[in-house]
Design an enzyme around this catalytic site. Structure first.
Site, PDB file in Angstrom:
ATOM      1  N   GLU A   1     -16.944 -23.443   9.040  1.00  0.00           N
ATOM      2  CA  GLU A   1     -15.905 -22.326   9.318  1.00  0.00           C
ATOM      3  C   GLU A   1     -16.510 -21.110  10.032  1.00  0.00           C
ATOM      4  O   GLU A   1     -15.922 -20.629  10.843  1.00  0.00           O
ATOM      5  CB  GLU A   1     -15.434 -21.761   7.722  1.00  0.00           C
TER       6      GLU A   1
ATOM      7  N   HIS B   1     -22.191 -23.044   9.121  1.00  0.00           N
ATOM      8  CA  HIS B   1     -21.166 -23.762   8.276  1.00  0.00           C
ATOM      9  C   HIS B   1     -19.965 -23.963   9.288  1.00  0.00           C
ATOM     10  O   HIS B   1     -19.807 -23.132  10.349  1.00  0.00           O
ATOM     11  CB  HIS B   1     -20.602 -23.073   7.103  1.00  0.00           C
TER      12      HIS B   1
ATOM     13  N   CYS C   1     -18.683 -17.872   3.794  1.00  0.00           N
ATOM     14  CA  CYS C   1     -17.514 -18.330   4.704  1.00  0.00           C
ATOM     15  C   CYS C   1     -16.212 -17.719   4.285  1.00  0.00           C
ATOM     16  O   CYS C   1     -15.550 -17.094   5.080  1.00  0.00           O
ATOM     17  CB  CYS C   1     -17.391 -19.784   4.943  1.00  0.00           C
TER      18      CYS C   1
END
Length: 160
Positions: A88, A86, A117
């Site tokens: 993040e 992801h 995350c």
């Protein structure tokens, strides 16, 4: 440094400025389902960026296919089936890779982080999240409330 913009200043606010950059970062995404971008900011300085996609050196989903698409997995579920990281996560990993301290910072991201995350952001010491839009993950929202990390949705920052 003066934090306030002068009267009549037509420049974007700091949040709009950083959200626009997060959306630009998302254009590098290799995810077939959702393009997400994130930037970590401390004292109005960009520390790291990240977008969602396969780990470095591995084929992108567009090349090998998406298991979550194949099995029609709803958004916010079965993250372990995804070959990508992801946005993040990638922003935090860049900080680690380059030895950049991100505790006390704000993350600007195109979507509210998922629970995976969120747990990482909590442990990394992120204090504030500004997101362009929500994400369907009740546990993420609950953990953020419990830890006191503030979340602000900035819907007026739109993809260019």
């Amino acid at each position: 440094m003066n934090d306030a913009d002068p009267p009549g200043d037509e420049r974007p606010s700091w949040d709009e400025y950083f959200m626009n950059i997060a959306y630009q970062v998302a254009t590098r995404s290799t995810c077939m389902r959702r393009q997400v971008g994130a930037i970590v900011v401390l004292e109005k300085r960009i520390l790291t960026t990240g977008y969602n996609g396969a780990p470095s050196g591995l084929p992108h989903c567009a090349e090998v296919g998406c298991l979550r698409e194949k099995y029609e997995v709803p958004s916010g579920q079965r993250h372990e089936l995804c070959r990508g990281l992801h946005a993040e996560m990638n922003a935090m990993l860049q900080a680690s890779y380059h030895g950049v301290r991100i505790a006390g910072s704000t993350i600007y991201t195109t979507h509210v982080p998922c629970v995976l995350c969120t747990k990482m952001l909590i442990n990394a010491g992120i204090e504030h999240i500004v997101a362009g839009e929500d994400y369907p993950d009740d546990l993420s929202r609950r953990l953020l409330r419990e830890t006191g990390i503030s979340v602000e949705i900035h819907p007026e920052a739109e993809e260019e």
